[in-house]
Design an enzyme around this catalytic site. Structure first.
Site, short mmCIF file in Angstrom:
data_model
loop_
_atom_site.label_atom_id
_atom_site.label_comp_id
_atom_site.label_asym_id
_atom_site.label_seq_id
_atom_site.Cartn_x
_atom_site.Cartn_y
_atom_site.Cartn_z
N HIS A 49 -7.12 -3.59 9.59
CA HIS A 49 -8.42 -4.16 9.28
C HIS A 49 -9.26 -4.19 10.55
O HIS A 49 -9.73 -5.26 10.97
CB HIS A 49 -8.24 -5.55 8.66
CG HIS A 49 -7.41 -5.57 7.42
ND1 HIS A 49 -6.84 -6.72 6.90
CD2 HIS A 49 -7.03 -4.56 6.59
CE1 HIS A 49 -6.16 -6.40 5.80
NE2 HIS A 49 -6.25 -5.10 5.60
N GLU A 103 -16.26 10.81 23.78
CA GLU A 103 -14.97 11.38 23.36
C GLU A 103 -14.83 11.58 21.85
O GLU A 103 -13.95 12.32 21.41
CB GLU A 103 -13.83 10.46 23.80
CG GLU A 103 -13.67 10.32 25.27
CD GLU A 103 -12.72 11.37 25.83
OE1 GLU A 103 -11.50 11.21 25.65
OE2 GLU A 103 -13.19 12.35 26.42
N GLU A 140 0.82 -1.22 0.00
CA GLU A 140 0.00 0.00 0.00
C GLU A 140 0.85 1.27 0.00
O GLU A 140 0.37 2.35 0.33
CB GLU A 140 -0.97 0.01 1.20
CG GLU A 140 -1.92 -1.17 1.30
CD GLU A 140 -2.94 -1.28 0.16
OE1 GLU A 140 -2.93 -0.43 -0.74
OE2 GLU A 140 -3.72 -2.24 0.18
N HIS A 199 -2.53 1.73 8.42
CA HIS A 199 -3.68 1.01 7.85
C HIS A 199 -3.84 -0.30 8.60
O HIS A 199 -2.86 -0.99 8.86
CB HIS A 199 -3.43 0.73 6.36
CG HIS A 199 -4.35 -0.29 5.76
ND1 HIS A 199 -5.72 -0.11 5.71
CD2 HIS A 199 -4.11 -1.50 5.21
CE1 HIS A 199 -6.27 -1.17 5.13
NE2 HIS A 199 -5.32 -2.04 4.83
N HIS A 202 -12.98 -3.51 3.95
CA HIS A 202 -11.54 -3.77 3.97
C HIS A 202 -10.90 -3.27 5.28
O HIS A 202 -10.32 -4.05 6.02
CB HIS A 202 -10.87 -3.12 2.75
CG HIS A 202 -9.40 -3.37 2.64
ND1 HIS A 202 -8.74 -3.58 1.47
CD2 HIS A 202 -8.44 -3.44 3.60
CE1 HIS A 202 -7.46 -3.79 1.69
NE2 HIS A 202 -7.25 -3.70 2.99
O1 2HA Z 1 -0.70 -5.28 3.81
O2 2HA Z 1 -3.59 -4.81 4.38
O3 2HA Z 1 -4.37 -3.67 2.13
C1 2HA Z 1 -1.82 -6.00 3.43
C2 2HA Z 1 -2.99 -5.12 3.38
C3 2HA Z 1 -3.37 -4.61 2.07
ZN ZN Z 2 -5.52 -3.96 4.07
#
Ligand code: 2HA
Ligand code: ZN
Length: 282
Positions: A152, A180, A127, A150, A221
């Protein structure tokens, strides 16, 4: 691991003795333990100060160079610590050099110079396009910006199946889940359409949202959070995720009371933050 010890670098014996590597190892493990980074899920990039890198690593020695997906002249000369592509967050603490890398964008923005880590031919996160364009946009808005995370986050992801994917509606719902929230993300949460991950297209769409938001949701995602430090970017994601968790716990139950829009406005005033306009219905 060799010990560097000249006039410019501090002697160290293990990568985890280096503060910016230790912080990455700690946060990746924390995120994996939270269940937000299954397998190789998630990625982090953090802008480092040249002097800080030079205290611990030999910045005159480029181990190898890589081609970025596109030239990044605006980030020329900047140093980053990044997670590696395909690497598992649970493994970073035990083997930082295989799972993380310290890279520098070359002076012309055409190459990435690997200074440390990314052992055995590893490359930065898939990413990286999203991270780089996001860094560029956030730096325009806030020169103190440093971090893109990032992951999940489970309930945030769950919520994208059952809640309208409208930024104002979703932001208002999240603000009402924990007192909050409006203080932590008064600018709300951006959303891009479902797109193929890893591409420059999703990178551009995400970074466009980052002109207005510090957090952006990728439906079905995960989430991107930004900030001036790892604590701040992670804290933002944590707070959004907590609100999404409360939402998923109560969405199907009868509501007996709520935080009203008027109460949220009073809260924002009390904490000196300005909520994104047109979200509260006053
Ligand atoms: O690194 O999360 O979006 C793997 C991921 C791709
Ligand atoms: Zn991801």
């Amino acid at each position: 691991m060799s010990t560097l010890n000249n006039h410019h670098t501090i002697a160290w014996h293990h990568p985890l003795d280096i503060p910016f590597i230790h912080e990455m190892a700690k946060i990746t493990l924390c995120m994996w333990r939270s269940g937000w980074d299954e397998r190789n899920g998630g990625n982090i990039s953090c802008i480092l100060d040249e002097q800080e890198v030079a205290r611990y690593l030999d910045i005159t020695h480029v181990k190898r160079t890589l081609e970025p997906a596109f030239p990044v002249a605006e980030l020329a000369g900047k140093y980053f610590i990044v997670t590696g592509s395909g690497k598992y967050f649970k493994n970073v603490m035990d083997d930082p050099e295989s799972n993380l890398g310290v890279i520098r964008v070359s002076a012309d923005g055409q190459q990435l110079e690997v200074l440390w880590g990314l052992h055995n031919g590893a490359v930065p996160t898939s990413e990286l396009p999203t991270h780089f364009i996001t860094h560029r946009e956030r730096l325009h808005i806030d020169p103190q910006h440093r971090v893109v995370i990032h992951n999940h986050a489970t309930y945030t992801l769950a919520m994208t199946f059952v809640h309208e994917l409208d930024e104002r509606q979703l932001t208002r719902t999240l603000w009402k889940m924990c007192t909050e929230c409006i203080v932590v993300f008064p600018d709300g949460v951006g959303i891009v359409p479902w797109m193929i991950p890893g591409t420059s297209e999703i990178g551009r769409a995400t970074a466009d949202k980052m002109q207005h938001y510090r957090a952006v949701i990728w439906p079905q995602h995960g989430i991107f959070g930004t900030g001036n430090s790892i604590d701040e970017a992670f804290g933002l994601i944590e707070t959004i995720e907590k609100a999404a968790q409360i939402y998923m716990l109560i969405a199907h139950l009868p509501r007996r009371q709520n935080i009203t829009d008027g109460e949220l406005a009073a809260l924002a005033a009390a904490f000196g933050v300005t909520p994104r306009p047109d979200i509260l219905q006053l």
